[in-house]
Design an enzyme around this catalytic site. Structure first.
Site, PDB file in Angstrom:
ATOM      1  N   GLY A  38      13.342  -2.898  36.394  1.00  0.00           N
ATOM      2  CA  GLY A  38      11.888  -2.779  36.488  1.00  0.00           C
ATOM      3  C   GLY A  38      11.165  -3.937  37.150  1.00  0.00           C
ATOM      4  O   GLY A  38      10.101  -3.768  37.731  1.00  0.00           O
ATOM      5  N   ASP A  94       8.818  -6.237  33.880  1.00  0.00           N
ATOM      6  CA  ASP A  94       7.757  -5.352  34.340  1.00  0.00           C
ATOM      7  C   ASP A  94       6.689  -5.170  33.270  1.00  0.00           C
ATOM      8  O   ASP A  94       5.503  -5.207  33.558  1.00  0.00           O
ATOM      9  CB  ASP A  94       8.330  -3.992  34.790  1.00  0.00           C
ATOM     10  CG  ASP A  94       9.275  -3.351  33.776  1.00  0.00           C
ATOM     11  OD1 ASP A  94       9.502  -3.938  32.690  1.00  0.00           O
ATOM     12  OD2 ASP A  94       9.798  -2.263  34.074  1.00  0.00           O
ATOM     13  N   ASP A  97       6.282  -4.049  25.958  1.00  0.00           N
ATOM     14  CA  ASP A  97       5.927  -2.875  25.158  1.00  0.00           C
ATOM     15  C   ASP A  97       6.055  -3.257  23.683  1.00  0.00           C
ATOM     16  O   ASP A  97       5.109  -3.773  23.100  1.00  0.00           O
ATOM     17  CB  ASP A  97       6.832  -1.715  25.580  1.00  0.00           C
ATOM     18  CG  ASP A  97       6.461  -0.397  24.917  1.00  0.00           C
ATOM     19  OD1 ASP A  97       5.307  -0.251  24.484  1.00  0.00           O
ATOM     20  OD2 ASP A  97       7.327   0.492  24.829  1.00  0.00           O
ATOM     21  N   LYS A 125       1.275  -3.687  27.193  1.00  0.00           N
ATOM     22  CA  LYS A 125       0.667  -2.502  26.587  1.00  0.00           C
ATOM     23  C   LYS A 125      -0.041  -2.887  25.299  1.00  0.00           C
ATOM     24  O   LYS A 125       0.537  -3.555  24.451  1.00  0.00           O
ATOM     25  CB  LYS A 125       1.762  -1.473  26.290  1.00  0.00           C
ATOM     26  CG  LYS A 125       1.560  -0.174  27.032  1.00  0.00           C
ATOM     27  CD  LYS A 125       2.539   0.865  26.593  1.00  0.00           C
ATOM     28  CE  LYS A 125       3.436   1.264  27.739  1.00  0.00           C
ATOM     29  NZ  LYS A 125       4.313   2.389  27.388  1.00  0.00           N
ATOM     30  N   PHE A 146       2.356   5.997  29.028  1.00  0.00           N
ATOM     31  CA  PHE A 146       3.590   5.757  29.775  1.00  0.00           C
ATOM     32  C   PHE A 146       3.249   5.657  31.256  1.00  0.00           C
ATOM     33  O   PHE A 146       2.734   6.598  31.846  1.00  0.00           O
ATOM     34  CB  PHE A 146       4.620   6.860  29.524  1.00  0.00           C
ATOM     35  CG  PHE A 146       6.001   6.429  29.924  1.00  0.00           C
ATOM     36  CD1 PHE A 146       6.805   5.731  29.037  1.00  0.00           C
ATOM     37  CD2 PHE A 146       6.468   6.681  31.203  1.00  0.00           C
ATOM     38  CE1 PHE A 146       8.068   5.297  29.405  1.00  0.00           C
ATOM     39  CE2 PHE A 146       7.731   6.250  31.586  1.00  0.00           C
ATOM     40  CZ  PHE A 146       8.532   5.558  30.689  1.00  0.00           C
ATOM     41  N   VAL A 147       3.536   4.496  31.841  1.00  0.00           N
ATOM     42  CA  VAL A 147       3.149   4.259  33.234  1.00  0.00           C
ATOM     43  C   VAL A 147       4.370   4.137  34.138  1.00  0.00           C
ATOM     44  O   VAL A 147       5.452   3.750  33.690  1.00  0.00           O
ATOM     45  CB  VAL A 147       2.270   2.996  33.362  1.00  0.00           C
ATOM     46  CG1 VAL A 147       0.930   3.199  32.672  1.00  0.00           C
ATOM     47  CG2 VAL A 147       2.980   1.769  32.822  1.00  0.00           C
ATOM     48  N   ASP A 153       9.764   2.886  35.901  1.00  0.00           N
ATOM     49  CA  ASP A 153      10.362   4.200  36.129  1.00  0.00           C
ATOM     50  C   ASP A 153      10.137   5.169  34.981  1.00  0.00           C
ATOM     51  O   ASP A 153       9.838   4.774  33.853  1.00  0.00           O
ATOM     52  CB  ASP A 153      11.875   4.055  36.287  1.00  0.00           C
ATOM     53  CG  ASP A 153      12.549   3.761  34.956  1.00  0.00           C
ATOM     54  OD1 ASP A 153      12.189   2.748  34.320  1.00  0.00           O
ATOM     55  OD2 ASP A 153      13.405   4.562  34.523  1.00  0.00           O
ATOM     56  N   ARG A 159       9.883   4.532  40.843  1.00  0.00           N
ATOM     57  CA  ARG A 159       9.797   3.068  40.957  1.00  0.00           C
ATOM     58  C   ARG A 159       9.165   2.635  42.275  1.00  0.00           C
ATOM     59  O   ARG A 159       8.594   1.552  42.393  1.00  0.00           O
ATOM     60  CB  ARG A 159      11.196   2.438  40.892  1.00  0.00           C
ATOM     61  CG  ARG A 159      11.887   2.547  39.550  1.00  0.00           C
ATOM     62  CD  ARG A 159      13.084   1.618  39.526  1.00  0.00           C
ATOM     63  NE  ARG A 159      14.049   1.963  38.494  1.00  0.00           N
ATOM     64  CZ  ARG A 159      13.990   1.536  37.244  1.00  0.00           C
ATOM     65  NH1 ARG A 159      12.998   0.753  36.853  1.00  0.00           N
ATOM     66  NH2 ARG A 159      14.916   1.895  36.371  1.00  0.00           N
TER      67      ARG A 159
HETATM   68  P1  IMP Z   1      10.167  -3.399  24.928  1.00  0.00           P
HETATM   69  O1  IMP Z   1      11.526  -3.962  24.645  1.00  0.00           O
HETATM   70  O2  IMP Z   1       9.783  -2.334  23.951  1.00  0.00           O
HETATM   71  O3  IMP Z   1       9.091  -4.443  25.092  1.00  0.00           O
HETATM   72  O4  IMP Z   1      10.290  -2.563  26.252  1.00  0.00           O
HETATM   73  C1  IMP Z   1      10.360  -3.138  27.472  1.00  0.00           C
HETATM   74  C2  IMP Z   1      11.034  -2.174  28.430  1.00  0.00           C
HETATM   75  O5  IMP Z   1      10.732  -0.800  28.140  1.00  0.00           O
HETATM   76  C3  IMP Z   1      10.523  -2.446  29.812  1.00  0.00           C
HETATM   77  O6  IMP Z   1      11.355  -3.367  30.475  1.00  0.00           O
HETATM   78  C4  IMP Z   1      10.557  -1.075  30.450  1.00  0.00           C
HETATM   79  O7  IMP Z   1      11.822  -0.873  31.051  1.00  0.00           O
HETATM   80  C5  IMP Z   1      10.438  -0.090  29.333  1.00  0.00           C
HETATM   81  N1  IMP Z   1       9.077   0.493  29.238  1.00  0.00           N
HETATM   82  C6  IMP Z   1       8.195   0.337  28.237  1.00  0.00           C
HETATM   83  N2  IMP Z   1       7.054   1.002  28.465  1.00  0.00           N
HETATM   84  C7  IMP Z   1       7.204   1.594  29.661  1.00  0.00           C
HETATM   85  C8  IMP Z   1       6.333   2.433  30.478  1.00  0.00           C
HETATM   86  O8  IMP Z   1       5.183   2.753  30.146  1.00  0.00           O
HETATM   87  N3  IMP Z   1       6.860   2.848  31.652  1.00  0.00           N
HETATM   88  C9  IMP Z   1       8.107   2.518  32.082  1.00  0.00           C
HETATM   89  N4  IMP Z   1       8.934   1.728  31.362  1.00  0.00           N
HETATM   90  C10 IMP Z   1       8.490   1.274  30.167  1.00  0.00           C
HETATM   91 MG    MG Z   2      12.928  -2.252  32.108  1.00  0.00          MG
END
Ligand code: IMP
Ligand code: MG
Length: 173
Positions: A38, A94, A97, A125, A146-147, A153, A159
């Protein structure tokens, strides 16, 4: 038709983040580490605006999400990384979340002997974070949707979009 974050807004914000980094990393040789896949496009645009010498490394983080009550398991592939021991790291992703990915990758880089680890995410987010973690640099805070685009992606698709937008209605997640 409007998109969530148009191409020119991304370009301007990447320029602003680079200006901050150029000030903060003065006199320091560092390594930019991007989390695949990402961060790829963000990394490519950002490093071309950095004025100080730095190396570039990549690692892969894949999370296998559990149910609502079990945390996802993060699998790291660090085989592509250059030497981390003793290095100042700027870690790029990227999107922040839940915070699970970045907090675990930061811990792993400290475990590899990094001298310091700063973190930079293009997107954060709002209202999703479950793991306490404060990134050092944030491009844009966005609502909980979800973006896709600019590296982000859905099923490894979208992407390549030069802008960031909410996944079209009706696309099954
Ligand atoms: P986290 O570990 O929950 O913070 O998630 C981070 C990873 O989840 C990012 O590196 C993304 O690959 C994926 N991700 C989270 N939200 C989105 C979204 O809205 N679109 C695309 N990928 C996302
Ligand atoms: Mg990722």
């Amino acid at each position: 038709m409007t998109v969530l974050i148009p191409e020119d807004a991304i370009r301007e914000r990447v320029r602003e983040i680079a200006t901050e980094l150029n000030a903060d990393f003065t006199g320091r040789i560092f390594t930019v580490v991007g989390i695949l896949t990402g961060s790829l496009i963000f990394l490519a645009d950002l490093v071309r605006r950095l004025e100080h010498r730095h190396q570039i490394g990549l690692l892969q983080a894949s999370s296998y999400r559990g149910t609502a009550t079990t945390p996802g398991i993060l699998v790291l592939n660090t085989g592509l990384l250059p030497e981390i021991r003793g290095r100042h790291i700027l870690l790029l992703d990227d999107i922040l979340d839940t915070g699970a990915t970045l907090s675990q990758v930061v811990a792993h880089l400290h475990g590899l002997g990094a001298a310091s680890v700063k973190t930079c995410v293009l997107l954060r987010k709002i209202g999703r974070q479950t793991v306490p973690f404060e990134p050092d640099y944030v491009g844009f805070s966005i609502p909980d949707a979800f973006v896709v685009g600019y590296g982000l992606d859905f099923n490894d698709d979208y992407r390549h979009l030069p802008y960031i937008d909410v996944l079209p209605e009706g696309t099954a997640v």
